[in-house]
Design a protein around this motif. Structure first.
Motif, short mmCIF file in Angstrom:
data_model
loop_
_atom_site.label_atom_id
_atom_site.label_comp_id
_atom_site.label_asym_id
_atom_site.label_seq_id
_atom_site.Cartn_x
_atom_site.Cartn_y
_atom_site.Cartn_z
N PRO A 214 -6.16 11.24 -10.92
CA PRO A 214 -7.52 11.54 -10.69
C PRO A 214 -8.28 10.94 -9.77
CG PRO A 214 -7.31 10.78 -13.32
CD PRO A 214 -6.11 10.57 -12.34
N TRP A 215 -9.17 11.18 -8.30
CA TRP A 215 -9.53 10.44 -7.51
C TRP A 215 -9.40 9.23 -7.59
CZ3 TRP A 215 -8.43 9.93 -2.94
CH2 TRP A 215 -9.39 9.22 -1.56
N PRO A 216 -10.82 8.76 -8.61
CA PRO A 216 -11.05 7.95 -8.62
C PRO A 216 -9.96 6.70 -9.42
CG PRO A 216 -12.31 9.41 -9.39
CD PRO A 216 -11.82 9.94 -9.54
N LEU B 52 0.31 -1.34 0.32
CA LEU B 52 -0.41 0.25 -0.12
C LEU B 52 0.50 1.30 0.17
CD1 LEU B 52 -2.96 0.64 1.61
CD2 LEU B 52 -1.76 2.76 2.06
N LEU B 53 1.88 0.93 1.05
CA LEU B 53 2.95 2.58 0.96
C LEU B 53 3.52 2.41 -0.13
CD1 LEU B 53 3.97 2.76 3.95
CD2 LEU B 53 2.65 3.53 3.55
N ASP B 54 3.41 1.35 -0.92
CA ASP B 54 4.85 1.99 -2.28
C ASP B 54 3.43 2.90 -3.43
OD1 ASP B 54 7.06 0.73 -1.90
OD2 ASP B 54 6.89 -1.07 -2.17
N ALA B 55 2.13 1.96 -3.48
CA ALA B 55 1.62 2.43 -4.92
C ALA B 55 1.51 3.91 -4.03
CB ALA B 55 0.57 1.79 -3.97
N ALA B 56 1.07 4.01 -2.64
CA ALA B 56 0.38 5.64 -2.35
C ALA B 56 1.88 6.19 -2.59
CB ALA B 56 0.19 6.06 -0.64
N ARG C 184 -5.94 2.79 -7.35
CA ARG C 184 -5.23 1.56 -7.01
C ARG C 184 -4.74 0.84 -5.49
NH1 ARG C 184 0.15 5.03 -9.37
NH2 ARG C 184 -1.50 4.71 -11.23
N LEU C 185 -4.84 2.25 -4.74
CA LEU C 185 -5.15 1.40 -3.00
C LEU C 185 -5.70 0.54 -2.64
CD1 LEU C 185 -4.48 5.17 -1.58
CD2 LEU C 185 -2.88 3.99 -2.11
N ILE C 186 -6.71 0.59 -3.07
CA ILE C 186 -8.09 -0.97 -2.71
C ILE C 186 -6.88 -2.27 -3.26
CG2 ILE C 186 -10.47 -2.12 -3.79
CD1 ILE C 186 -11.30 0.90 -2.99
N GLU C 187 -6.55 -2.46 -4.31
CA GLU C 187 -5.89 -2.87 -5.47
C GLU C 187 -4.98 -3.00 -4.69
OE1 GLU C 187 -3.76 -4.28 -9.20
OE2 GLU C 187 -5.37 -2.43 -9.12
N ALA C 188 -4.31 -2.18 -3.89
CA ALA C 188 -2.43 -2.25 -2.80
C ALA C 188 -2.94 -2.40 -1.36
CB ALA C 188 -1.88 -1.41 -3.05
N GLY C 189 -4.08 -3.43 -1.33
CA GLY C 189 -4.64 -4.39 0.27
C GLY C 189 -4.74 -3.13 1.51
N LEU D 184 -9.51 3.05 4.35
CA LEU D 184 -10.62 2.52 3.07
C LEU D 184 -12.09 2.98 3.33
CD1 LEU D 184 -10.81 -0.72 1.96
CD2 LEU D 184 -11.68 -1.44 3.45
N ASN D 185 -12.52 3.72 4.05
CA ASN D 185 -13.54 4.18 3.91
C ASN D 185 -13.63 5.79 3.37
OD1 ASN D 185 -15.32 2.23 5.77
ND2 ASN D 185 -14.68 4.25 7.45
N LEU D 186 -12.56 6.37 3.55
CA LEU D 186 -12.79 7.47 2.30
C LEU D 186 -12.21 6.65 0.20
CD1 LEU D 186 -9.58 9.26 3.90
CD2 LEU D 186 -12.06 9.90 3.58
#
Length: 326
Positions: free
Chosen positions: A262-264, A249-253, A269-274, A284-286
Motif C-alpha cells: 500500500p502506498w503509505p 534506498l534502491l535496495d528498499a525500492a 519504507r523509502l523515507i526510512e531508507a534515506g 521526497l515530495n511524493l
C-alpha cells in the motif's frame, strides 16, 4: 509540447549592480500586475559549533498579474556563490534573517513584514516572543526572548547576494513554452546571465507516481539510465547538491514485495531508507504527504535562458514518467 502539469525553477544571475527585484518588477509591468516583497526560507550551513544549519529568510518578490493570479516568484538561491564578489559592501535595503530552528523561522515569516526595513523588521515578532530587539555591531539586530535567549538575527545581506535570481513558476498545465518565454525574454533584455553553479529544476505533478509499482518502475529507469540522462541533458558539473540514489534506498525500492505495498507503507519504507531532496531526482515530495507539493523533481538540467530547451527536457522526462505509470 508537454501535456503534464509542471512547475519550473530557473536559476539566473542579475548583472553587476542589478538584482532579482529588477526582473520581478519588469515582469510585473509587462503583466499589468505588481511585485510584492516576500520572505523566502532557505537552510544555510553554519560555522557555529553545535549548530549544523541556520534557517534563513531571504528577500524575494512574488509577482501577480492584473487579475491577481500568481505569475512567478523571484528568490535567492544560496547554492549560487562562485560569481559573487563577497567582499562588496551590502546593498542598502537588502538583509536576511537567521534562526537556528526551522520552527522559529516559520513563525518569523508569519509575524514579520518583508516590506519593513532591517532596523524594524524583527519588531513584528516582539508580541510573540515577549523579548527585546537589540542593535549589535555591523548593523545587526538581535531578537531575544524574555529570558535573554537569542531567537533570531537580522543582518545586512552579504556582498552581491541580491544578484542570484531563481524564478519559481506556479504549476504550468498548458502552453509551457509560451509561459516560460514570457519570463525569460525580459531576463535576457535586462542582461541576466547563467550562474556558474546554476541549474533548471522541473517539478512534475506526482500524484500518478504515488503508487508503489509505478514509482518502482520509474526508479529502475532512473537508476539504470542516470549516467546517460546526465550526458544527454549536459548536467552542469559545478551544480551543487546532486548525486545518484543511495544503495539503501534502491535496495528498499527494488525489494520483491515493494510493488505490492500500500502506498503509505511504501512511502514510509523509502523515507526510512534515506530518501533526500538533494540528489539527481527528488522523490521526497511524493513521500511526505504534503498536499501542496506532491511532485517528482528533476534536478540535473543545466541553466538556460532558452524556453525551448527547457520544454525539450520536460518532454523527455514526461515520456519516462508515462512509461513508468503505464
Amino acid at each position: 509540447m508537454p501535456r503534464w502539469t509542471i512547475g519550473v525553477e530557473i536559476e539566473l544571475l542579475a548583472p553587476p549592480g542589478g538584482s532579482r527585484r529588477d526582473l520581478a518588477e519588469r515582469v510585473a509591468v509587462l503583466r499589468g500586475g505588481r511585485a510584492t516583497r516576500i520572505f523566502h526560507p532557505q537552510a544555510e550551513p553554519s560555522l557555529v559549533p553545535g549548530v549544523p544549519v541556520f534557517e534563513t529568510l531571504t528577500l524575494g518578490f512574488a509577482v501577480t498579474d492584473a487579475a491577481g493570479a500568481p505569475v512567478a516568484r523571484f528568490v535567492d538561491d544560496l547554492t549560487l556563490r562562485n560569481d559573487l564578489a563577497a567582499t562588496m559592501p551590502p546593498k542598502p535595503g537588502w538583509y536576511r534573517i537567521a534562526a537556528d530552528d526551522a520552527r522559529f523561522a516559520r513563525l518569523l515569516a508569519r509575524h514579520c513584514r518583508a516590506e519593513a526595513p532591517l532596523e524594524r523588521v524583527l519588531d513584528g515578532a516582539l508580541p510573540l516572543f515577549g523579548g527585546t530587539v537589540e542593535r549589535k555591531e555591523g548593523g545587526i539586530r538581535r531578537l531575544s526572548d524574555a529570558e535573554g535567549a537569542t531567537i533570531a538575527l537580522a543582518a545586512p545581506l552579504p556582498g552581491e547576494r541580491e544578484r542570484p535570481c531563481e524564478i519559481i513558476t506556479p504549476p504550468i498545465a498548458a502552453d509551457h513554452g509560451r509561459v516560460l518565454k514570457a519570463l525569460l525574454a525580459p531576463a535576457r533584455d535586462l542582461g541576466f546571465g547563467l550562474p556558474d553553479e546554476g541549474a533548471v529544476h522541473l517539478h512534475f505533478d506526482g500524484r500518478a507516481l504515488q503508487d508503489a509499482a509505478a514509482l518502482q518502475a520509474l526508479l529502475r529507469i532512473l537508476a539504470e539510465q542516470g549516467p546517460e540522462l546526465r550526458r544527454i541533458c549536459r548536467t552542469n558539473p559545478r551544480c551543487r547538491r546532486l548525486g545518484p540514489y543511495g544503495r539503501e534506498l534502491l535496495d528498499a525500492a527494488f525489494a520483491e514485495d515493494f510493488a505490492d505495498l500500500p502506498w503509505p507503507e511504501a512511502a514510509a519504507r523509502l523515507i526510512e531508507a534515506g530518501a533526500t531532496k538533494y540528489c539527481d531526482f527528488n522523490i521526497l515530495n511524493l513521500l511526505t504527504g504534503r498536499l501542496d507539493k506532491t511532485t517528482f523533481e528533476v534536478r540535473i538540467l543545466p541553466p538556460t535562458l532558452d524556453a525551448a530547451e527547457i520544454v525539450g527536457h520536460a518532454e523527455l522526462f514526461e515520456g519516462l514518467i508515462r512509461r513508468a505509470v503505464g
